[in-house]
Scaffold this active site. Structure first.
Site, PDB file in Angstrom:
ATOM      1  N   LYS A   1       0.861  -1.194   0.000  1.00 34.62           N
ATOM      2  CA  LYS A   1       0.000   0.000   0.000  1.00 34.62           C
ATOM      3  C   LYS A   1       0.884   1.226   0.000  1.00 34.62           C
ATOM      4  O   LYS A   1       1.804   1.339   0.819  1.00 34.62           O
ATOM      5  CB  LYS A   1      -0.865  -0.007   1.279  1.00 34.62           C
ATOM      6  CG  LYS A   1      -1.840   1.142   1.361  1.00 34.62           C
ATOM      7  CD  LYS A   1      -3.133   0.795   0.675  1.00 34.62           C
ATOM      8  CE  LYS A   1      -4.042   1.994   0.455  1.00 34.62           C
ATOM      9  NZ  LYS A   1      -3.729   2.787  -0.743  1.00 34.62           N
TER      10      LYS A   1
ATOM     11  N   LYS B   1       4.446   2.359   8.725  1.00 30.18           N
ATOM     12  CA  LYS B   1       3.261   3.169   9.051  1.00 30.18           C
ATOM     13  C   LYS B   1       1.995   2.316   9.164  1.00 30.18           C
ATOM     14  O   LYS B   1       1.223   2.465  10.106  1.00 30.18           O
ATOM     15  CB  LYS B   1       3.088   4.202   7.928  1.00 30.18           C
ATOM     16  CG  LYS B   1       2.234   5.361   8.283  1.00 30.18           C
ATOM     17  CD  LYS B   1       2.116   6.314   7.100  1.00 30.18           C
ATOM     18  CE  LYS B   1       3.463   6.848   6.637  1.00 30.18           C
ATOM     19  NZ  LYS B   1       3.319   7.787   5.510  1.00 30.18           N
TER      20      LYS B   1
ATOM     21  N   LYS C   1       5.309   1.879  -2.767  1.00 29.09           N
ATOM     22  CA  LYS C   1       5.268   3.284  -3.211  1.00 29.09           C
ATOM     23  C   LYS C   1       5.591   3.336  -4.689  1.00 29.09           C
ATOM     24  O   LYS C   1       6.244   2.435  -5.222  1.00 29.09           O
ATOM     25  CB  LYS C   1       6.290   4.111  -2.431  1.00 29.09           C
ATOM     26  CG  LYS C   1       5.969   5.598  -2.389  1.00 29.09           C
ATOM     27  CD  LYS C   1       4.938   5.923  -1.333  1.00 29.09           C
ATOM     28  CE  LYS C   1       4.595   7.388  -1.310  1.00 29.09           C
ATOM     29  NZ  LYS C   1       3.782   7.737  -0.123  1.00 29.09           N
TER      30      LYS C   1
ATOM     31  N   THR D   1      -5.098  12.919   6.255  1.00 28.72           N
ATOM     32  CA  THR D   1      -3.704  13.002   6.709  1.00 28.72           C
ATOM     33  C   THR D   1      -3.567  14.105   7.749  1.00 28.72           C
ATOM     34  O   THR D   1      -2.991  13.909   8.826  1.00 28.72           O
ATOM     35  CB  THR D   1      -2.774  13.267   5.513  1.00 28.72           C
ATOM     36  OG1 THR D   1      -2.959  12.198   4.586  1.00 28.72           O
ATOM     37  CG2 THR D   1      -1.325  13.339   5.927  1.00 28.72           C
TER      38      THR D   1
ATOM     39  N   ASN E   1      -2.092  19.487  -0.064  1.00 34.86           N
ATOM     40  CA  ASN E   1      -3.151  18.710   0.585  1.00 34.86           C
ATOM     41  C   ASN E   1      -2.936  18.623   2.097  1.00 34.86           C
ATOM     42  O   ASN E   1      -3.812  18.995   2.884  1.00 34.86           O
ATOM     43  CB  ASN E   1      -3.188  17.305  -0.049  1.00 34.86           C
ATOM     44  CG  ASN E   1      -4.229  16.422   0.605  1.00 34.86           C
ATOM     45  OD1 ASN E   1      -4.238  16.258   1.829  1.00 34.86           O
ATOM     46  ND2 ASN E   1      -5.123  15.860  -0.170  1.00 34.86           N
TER      47      ASN E   1
HETATM   48  P1  NAD Z   1       0.966  18.350  -2.309  1.00 30.82           P
HETATM   49  O1  NAD Z   1       1.591  18.203  -3.643  1.00 30.82           O
HETATM   50  O2  NAD Z   1      -0.505  18.528  -2.224  1.00 30.82           O
HETATM   51  O3  NAD Z   1       1.621  19.601  -1.539  1.00 30.82           O
HETATM   52  C1  NAD Z   1       2.986  19.781  -1.380  1.00 30.82           C
HETATM   53  C2  NAD Z   1       3.204  21.221  -0.922  1.00 30.82           C
HETATM   54  O4  NAD Z   1       4.575  21.386  -0.614  1.00 30.82           O
HETATM   55  C3  NAD Z   1       2.860  22.286  -1.943  1.00 30.82           C
HETATM   56  O5  NAD Z   1       2.240  23.372  -1.292  1.00 30.82           O
HETATM   57  C4  NAD Z   1       4.223  22.744  -2.472  1.00 30.82           C
HETATM   58  O6  NAD Z   1       4.216  24.079  -2.892  1.00 30.82           O
HETATM   59  C5  NAD Z   1       5.041  22.591  -1.217  1.00 30.82           C
HETATM   60  N1  NAD Z   1       6.469  22.473  -1.432  1.00 30.82           N
HETATM   61  C6  NAD Z   1       7.120  21.732  -2.358  1.00 30.82           C
HETATM   62  N2  NAD Z   1       8.451  21.926  -2.237  1.00 30.82           N
HETATM   63  C7  NAD Z   1       8.615  22.785  -1.210  1.00 30.82           C
HETATM   64  C8  NAD Z   1       9.720  23.374  -0.585  1.00 30.82           C
HETATM   65  N3  NAD Z   1      10.964  23.100  -0.984  1.00 30.82           N
HETATM   66  N4  NAD Z   1       9.502  24.209   0.422  1.00 30.82           N
HETATM   67  C9  NAD Z   1       8.255  24.499   0.848  1.00 30.82           C
HETATM   68  N5  NAD Z   1       7.175  23.978   0.307  1.00 30.82           N
HETATM   69  C10 NAD Z   1       7.352  23.137  -0.699  1.00 30.82           C
HETATM   70  O7  NAD Z   1       1.447  17.099  -1.461  1.00 30.82           O
HETATM   71  P2  NAD Z   1       0.804  16.501  -0.149  1.00 30.82           P
HETATM   72  O8  NAD Z   1      -0.107  15.407  -0.529  1.00 30.82           O
HETATM   73  O9  NAD Z   1       0.337  17.602   0.727  1.00 30.82           O
HETATM   74  O10 NAD Z   1       2.089  15.798   0.508  1.00 30.82           O
HETATM   75  C11 NAD Z   1       3.025  16.538   1.276  1.00 30.82           C
HETATM   76  C12 NAD Z   1       3.828  15.568   2.106  1.00 30.82           C
HETATM   77  O11 NAD Z   1       2.938  14.806   2.916  1.00 30.82           O
HETATM   78  C13 NAD Z   1       4.634  14.546   1.297  1.00 30.82           C
HETATM   79  O12 NAD Z   1       5.820  14.245   1.996  1.00 30.82           O
HETATM   80  C14 NAD Z   1       3.735  13.342   1.285  1.00 30.82           C
HETATM   81  O13 NAD Z   1       4.465  12.140   1.070  1.00 30.82           O
HETATM   82  C15 NAD Z   1       3.178  13.442   2.688  1.00 30.82           C
HETATM   83  N6  NAD Z   1       1.943  12.691   2.875  1.00 30.82           N
HETATM   84  C16 NAD Z   1       0.827  13.030   2.196  1.00 30.82           C
HETATM   85  C17 NAD Z   1      -0.324  12.281   2.387  1.00 30.82           C
HETATM   86  C18 NAD Z   1      -1.617  12.630   1.703  1.00 30.82           C
HETATM   87  O14 NAD Z   1      -2.632  11.979   1.988  1.00 30.82           O
HETATM   88  N7  NAD Z   1      -1.651  13.644   0.857  1.00 30.82           N
HETATM   89  C19 NAD Z   1      -0.313  11.189   3.260  1.00 30.82           C
HETATM   90  C20 NAD Z   1       0.844  10.896   3.966  1.00 30.82           C
HETATM   91  C21 NAD Z   1       1.974  11.661   3.751  1.00 30.82           C
END
Ligand code: NAD
Length: 409
Positions: free
Chosen positions: A67, A91, A103, A187, A217
């Site tokens: 997953k 996790k 992944k 999340t 997100n």
């Molecule tokens: P996303 O693409 O929706 O958002 C990422 C954000 O990070 C954007 O606002 C982007 O502008 C910003 N960003 C990118 N590079 C950056 C930098 N150098 N400095 C500051 N901001 C920066 O992605 P997401 O889904 O929100 O995921 C973010 C993190 O959370 C990732 O590590 C992802 O693996 C983790 N995560 C997400 C989920 C989920 O359900 N979306 C679940 C578990 C973990």
């Protein structure tokens, strides 16, 4: 810069030693079971054929199907995907879900791709790994730069190829395509539940001040939920800008500004402009919610927060982790803090397989139950073994993985 897969392996080894795991179990968890390399043919809108490098790493399935999300980003590489897959194994075990870890990723800059091109790529990704994904094999989900739109394309392509219309091949779909209520906010909501569950033990004040790196997100939803829960959001950043206000930002207005302008920059006159300014902000809780290795040797010393809540995967390098431990800054690790996403993904998968549809309230109650239990278990091991919350979370997971492995050999 730190190699995230080396970090994942060393954390598994360290926790394995603390948990008294046998050497074979640790060795198996230090290598992914299967790695798929793909060169996906995509015809760009110009008519030119391109091959996109992409991966699916299937790390471990002792506790259930692999997953984990699919990421579209120019910096995607095999070691990153391996690390993310290993973290998913940990996790899902921390949250005690009947799932393993995997992944995926594709090496593109989606900002330079049209919607039609992204659709062709996503469908091509499914065609390239169709034999090894599926509801009881490997269940992908969204990650950075992918969301319900891409997941819906995956459902459709998989149904065309296999005839399976259950939607259980992937989670994070739109509601219309079999998605779960509450997945979009899961999340961030899970992170907030963990923070609230540990709040008193962490000595956080009422209206604690929160700074958030990343406004996608996870980060943006966390900003909204945290401010609704009475926290003061004193700073946020995205990939280009940072913005802060000691009295607290108006998150709803900031969201509107981001939607219109595409960035948090320019929302108000702000003393902080960059991510490093944001990390050094005077606050109680720092929430990295962007990408790996955000907090490293070069900027960790500037952190003034008491608590770091890792909503992103792998945002703190081992060097920064050590420094935070010396300084008494508590890190709530990714494998606990952001497990809400995969938890509601598990709920979605379950609903698809049984044909049920749970209400938003049902999802939230079950999510709170899973996250609170996980937070309590990790805290207990932290006290029992006198280890960091990260090592404690790994120990909780590794003990469960050992049990699952022992049962089948
Ligand atoms: P996303 O693409 O929706 O958002 C990422 C954000 O990070 C954007 O606002 C982007 O502008 C910003 N960003 C990118 N590079 C950056 C930098 N150098 N400095 C500051 N901001 C920066 O992605 P997401 O889904 O929100 O995921 C973010 C993190 O959370 C990732 O590590 C992802 O693996 C983790 N995560 C997400 C989920 C989920 O359900 N979306 C679940 C578990 C973990």
């Amino acid at each position: 810069m730190s190699n995230p897969f080396d970090d994942a392996q060393s954390r598994i080894r360290e926790a394995g030693a603390r948990a008294g795991l046998d050497a074979d179990t640790v060795a198996q968890l230090c290598v992914p079971f299967r790695e798929i390399h793909m060169n996906i043919p995509v015809v760009r809108d110009t008519g030119v054929l391109e091959f996109v490098r992409a991966y699916r790493v299937q790390h471990n399935r002792w506790r259930g199907p692999y997953k984990g999300g699919i990421r579209f980003h120019p910096d995607v590489n095999l070691d990153e995907v391996r690390a993310l897959a290993a973290w998913m194994t940990i996790k899902t075990a921390v949250a005690n879900l009947p799932l393993g870890g995997g992944k995926g990723g594709a090496v593109i800059d989606p900002k330079t791709w049209t919607e039609a091109e992204l659709e062709r790529l996503t469908r091509g990704y499914v065609r390239a790994c169709e034999e090894v994904i599926g509801p009881s094999k490997d269940v992908p989900a969204p990650d950075v730069n992918t969301g319900p739109r891409e997941m819906d394309w995956i459902v459709d392509e998989y149904a065309t190829l296999t005839g399976d219309t259950s939607g259980a091949v992937v989670t994070g779909k739109s509601l219309a395509c079999g998605g779960s209520e509450g997945r979009g906010t899961a999340t961030a909501r899970g992170g907030l539940i963990v923070l609230l569950a540990l709040r008193e033990r962490l000595g956080l004040p009422a209206r604690a001040r929160v700074a958030i790196q990343g406004f996608g997100n996870a980060g943006r939803t966390f900003a909204r939920l945290a401010s609704e829960a009475g926290f003061r959001v004193v700073g946020v950043s995205d990939s280009r800008h940072a913005v802060c206000c000691a009295d607290g930002l108006d998150v709803a207005a900031l969201e509107r500004h981001k939607d219109i302008s595409g960035s948090v920059g320019g929302f108000i006159d702000s003393a902080c402009q960059t991510n490093d300014d944001l990390f050094a902000l005077d606050c109680d809780v720092l929430v990295p919610a962007a990408l790996e290795n955000a907090l490293h040797e070069g900027n960790a010393a500037g952190v003034r927060a008491k608590v770091i809540l890792e909503l992103a995967n792998g945002p703190v390098t081992p060097e920064a982790d050590r420094l935070f431990e010396q300084e008494g800054i508590v890190v709530i690790p990714d494998v606990l803090a952001n497990a809400g996403g995969v938890t509601v993904s598990a709920f979605e998968w379950e609903q698809n397989k049984t044909g049920e549809h749970w209400t938003g309230d049902q999802v939230d109650v079950r999510l709170a139950d899973v996250m609170e239990k996980a937070a309590q278990e990790v805290w207990s091991v932290h006290e029992e073994l006198k280890v960091s919350l990260r090592t404690a979370a790994y120990v909780v997971a590794l003990r469960r993985l050992q049990t699952a492995f022992d049962a089948r050999r």
